[in-house]
Design a protein around this motif. Structure first.
Motif, mmCIF file in Angstrom:
data_model
loop_
_atom_site.group_PDB
_atom_site.id
_atom_site.type_symbol
_atom_site.label_atom_id
_atom_site.label_comp_id
_atom_site.label_asym_id
_atom_site.label_seq_id
_atom_site.Cartn_x
_atom_site.Cartn_y
_atom_site.Cartn_z
ATOM 1 N N SER A 90 0.828 -1.207 0.000
ATOM 2 C CA SER A 90 0.000 0.000 0.000
ATOM 3 C C SER A 90 0.859 1.252 0.000
ATOM 4 N N LEU A 91 1.892 1.251 0.835
ATOM 5 C CA LEU A 91 2.789 2.406 0.919
ATOM 6 C C LEU A 91 3.496 2.671 -0.408
ATOM 7 N N LEU A 92 3.874 1.599 -1.110
ATOM 8 C CA LEU A 92 4.577 1.749 -2.385
ATOM 9 C C LEU A 92 3.738 2.496 -3.419
ATOM 10 N N VAL A 93 2.427 2.265 -3.405
ATOM 11 C CA VAL A 93 1.550 2.935 -4.373
ATOM 12 C C VAL A 93 1.562 4.443 -4.131
ATOM 13 N N GLY A 94 1.356 4.849 -2.872
ATOM 14 C CA GLY A 94 1.336 6.274 -2.547
ATOM 15 C C GLY A 94 2.685 6.933 -2.732
ATOM 16 N N THR A 95 3.745 6.233 -2.301
ATOM 17 C CA THR A 95 5.101 6.777 -2.426
ATOM 18 C C THR A 95 5.482 6.989 -3.886
ATOM 19 N N SER A 96 5.230 5.984 -4.715
ATOM 20 C CA SER A 96 5.581 6.076 -6.145
ATOM 21 C C SER A 96 4.813 7.191 -6.839
ATOM 22 N N PHE A 97 3.512 7.285 -6.505
ATOM 23 C CA PHE A 97 2.689 8.326 -7.131
ATOM 24 C C PHE A 97 3.182 9.716 -6.723
ATOM 25 N N ALA A 98 3.451 9.899 -5.428
ATOM 26 C CA ALA A 98 3.894 11.203 -4.922
ATOM 27 C C ALA A 98 5.229 11.610 -5.550
ATOM 28 N N LYS A 99 6.151 10.662 -5.636
ATOM 29 C CA LYS A 99 7.468 10.957 -6.229
ATOM 30 C C LYS A 99 7.322 11.360 -7.695
ATOM 31 N N SER A 100 6.490 10.634 -8.418
ATOM 32 C CA SER A 100 6.293 10.926 -9.847
ATOM 33 C C SER A 100 5.654 12.296 -10.047
ATOM 34 N N LEU A 101 4.632 12.591 -9.234
ATOM 35 C CA LEU A 101 3.927 13.867 -9.381
ATOM 36 C C LEU A 101 4.835 15.039 -9.013
ATOM 37 N N ALA A 102 5.596 14.890 -7.932
ATOM 38 C CA ALA A 102 6.522 15.959 -7.530
ATOM 39 C C ALA A 102 7.574 16.197 -8.605
ATOM 40 N N LEU A 103 8.053 15.109 -9.207
ATOM 41 C CA LEU A 103 9.050 15.212 -10.272
ATOM 42 C C LEU A 103 8.458 15.912 -11.488
ATOM 43 N N GLY A 104 7.237 15.512 -11.849
ATOM 44 C CA GLY A 104 6.587 16.095 -13.017
ATOM 45 C C GLY A 104 6.260 17.568 -12.853
ATOM 46 N N LEU A 105 5.897 17.967 -11.632
ATOM 47 C CA LEU A 105 5.534 19.358 -11.369
ATOM 48 C C LEU A 105 6.726 20.205 -10.941
ATOM 49 N N ASP A 106 7.857 19.524 -10.666
ATOM 50 C CA ASP A 106 9.069 20.190 -10.194
ATOM 51 C C ASP A 106 8.795 20.975 -8.905
ATOM 52 N N VAL A 107 8.169 20.274 -7.936
ATOM 53 C CA VAL A 107 7.908 20.865 -6.618
ATOM 54 C C VAL A 107 8.542 19.973 -5.557
ATOM 55 N N PRO A 108 8.776 20.510 -4.346
ATOM 56 C CA PRO A 108 9.396 19.710 -3.287
ATOM 57 C C PRO A 108 8.545 18.497 -2.887
ATOM 58 N N LEU A 109 9.242 17.459 -2.438
ATOM 59 C CA LEU A 109 8.633 16.220 -1.980
ATOM 60 C C LEU A 109 8.848 16.123 -0.469
ATOM 61 N N ILE A 110 7.788 15.800 0.281
ATOM 62 C CA ILE A 110 7.877 15.766 1.746
ATOM 63 C C ILE A 110 7.376 14.427 2.260
ATOM 64 N N GLU A 111 8.250 13.689 2.950
ATOM 65 C CA GLU A 111 7.849 12.397 3.514
ATOM 66 C C GLU A 111 7.299 12.601 4.922
ATOM 67 N N VAL A 112 6.282 11.795 5.272
ATOM 68 C CA VAL A 112 5.584 11.958 6.541
ATOM 69 C C VAL A 112 5.481 10.619 7.271
ATOM 70 N N ASN A 113 5.749 10.645 8.574
ATOM 71 C CA ASN A 113 5.532 9.479 9.424
ATOM 72 C C ASN A 113 4.053 9.454 9.817
ATOM 73 N N HIS A 114 3.398 8.359 9.496
ATOM 74 C CA HIS A 114 1.952 8.210 9.722
ATOM 75 C C HIS A 114 1.579 8.435 11.190
ATOM 76 N N THR A 328 12.588 15.974 0.965
ATOM 77 C CA THR A 328 13.310 14.740 0.662
ATOM 78 C C THR A 328 13.563 14.680 -0.846
ATOM 79 N N ASP A 329 14.332 13.688 -1.271
ATOM 80 C CA ASP A 329 14.628 13.594 -2.707
ATOM 81 C C ASP A 329 14.053 12.304 -3.292
ATOM 82 N N GLN A 330 14.293 12.088 -4.557
ATOM 83 C CA GLN A 330 13.684 10.970 -5.278
ATOM 84 C C GLN A 330 14.236 9.600 -4.856
ATOM 85 N N SER A 331 15.269 9.578 -4.036
ATOM 86 C CA SER A 331 15.817 8.295 -3.586
ATOM 87 C C SER A 331 15.038 7.714 -2.409
#
Length: 342
Positions: A90-114, A328-331
């Motif tokens: 489940s986490l992989l779906v959200g993480t992958s989507f968020a990374k792709s969208l942030a990359l496509g929009l060229d905006v910062p990516l922020i990881e969050v502890n649930h 955070t970054d794309q890694s």
């Protein structure tokens, strides 16, 4: 867009709810949740089915969140997402989507502890909602977690106690399953408990050192109790469902409140906040209100929609991290086990 306004799109996919929200600073503009009904027939969440459902839901849910907020994706300041803890698929779906969208929009990516998000949901700007001041104690109670946390600052938290086995939400759901109630059974126990006598049947409270919890023994005692009584009367559960639920709920709430009282006594902190799905339980909400009157605590109870898994709570953490410049970054990779402060 005014410089002072930051629009954060947040994504939550840690278990079986796909959620997306848009916040303008601390204010919730939209908070869309797609609940997966498929798990009811299995009596619990099936991880593989959950991740497939997230894949189906995430694009329409994000689209709906943006539409409800009346925001174009080009206006977004950052993308926040749940990195963990949770079900890896489940986490992989959200993480992958968020990374792709942030990359496509060229905006910062922020990881969050649930788990931090459940606590920081109290800082959402929601009109008349009271916000705790630091330091405060937070009890996070859900299907997967039970913790008491000392919150010194937004990102300075110390876990004082946690469950050694089952989470409190799991204890509710599995007890309900033993009674033949459908999944998720926790809300049904709460519903029937309001009609029953909480002292009709007595269940043992586990003896656990410190501020830690244990619910496996209670679950076993409920199992043996039901087996013993149904051998005498096959219709025992249906005849006594309200009283059984009231007694089970009373015991669970006693366990929670005893530990919370111990945490207040040990720390001297009298501000107490709750979060997580079980925070929607009417019994625990009432017990906290009673503690405010009888014990002089200041208690903070979130709105129902911010108790269960939702993206608005991810968004408030995203905004707070955005203000600090914590990106955070794309890694970045999803983490099924992710401790507070880890």
């Amino acid at each position: 867009m005014e410089k002072s306004k930051k629009y954060i799109l947040s994504i939550e996919s840690s278990c079986d709810d796909t959620s997306a929200a848009v916040l303008c600073n601390k204010k919730v503009l939209s908070n869309v949740v797609a609940t997966q009904e498929i798990h009811k027939q299995y009596g619990g969440v099936v991880p593989e089915l959950a991740s497939r459902a997230h894949q189906q839901n995430i694009v329409p849910v994000v689209h709906q969140a943006l539409a409800k907020a009346n925001i174009d994706k080009k206006q977004l300041s950052a993308i926040a997402f749940t990195r963990g803890p949770g079900l890896m698929g489940s986490l992989l779906v959200g993480t992958s989507f968020a990374k792709s969208l942030a990359l496509g929009l060229d905006v910062p990516l922020i990881e969050v502890n649930h788990m931090e998000a459940h606590i920081l949901a109290h800082f959402l700007d929601d009109g008349d909602h009271r916000t705790p001041s630091f330091p405060f104690l937070a009890m996070t109670i859900s299907g997967g977690h039970t913790q008491i946390v000392k919150v010194v600052d937004h990102f300075n938290m110390e876990v004082l106690g946690e469950t050694l086995d089952d989470a409190v939400g799991e204890a509710f759901d599995k007890s309900a399953k033993l009674m033949g109630l459908p999944y998720p059974g926790g809300p049904l126990i709460d519903k029937y408990a309001q009609l029953g006598n909480p002292h009709a049947f007595e269940f043992p409270k586990p003896k656990v050192d410190g501020l830690n919890f244990s619910f496996s023994g209670l679950k076993t005692s409920i199992l043996y109790f039901l087996q013993r009584e149904t051998q005498k009367d096959a219709d025992f559960v249906s005849k006594n469902i309200n009283d059984i639920c009231a007694s089970v709920q009373y015991t669970i709430l006693e366990i929670l409140m005893d530990k919370l009282q111990m945490a207040v006594d040990q720390t001297g902190i009298r501000q107490v906040a709750i979060g997580g799905g079980v925070a929607a339980n009417s019994g625990i909400r009432q017990r906290l209100k009673d503690a405010e009157e009888k014990l002089g605590w200041s208690t903070f109870i979130p709105k129902f929609e911010y108790c269960t898994d939702n993206a608005a709570m991810i968004g408030i953490v995203g905004y707070l991290k955005y203000e600090k410049g914590t990106f955070t970054d794309q890694s970045i990779a999803a983490k099924a086990r992710y401790a507070i402060g880890g």
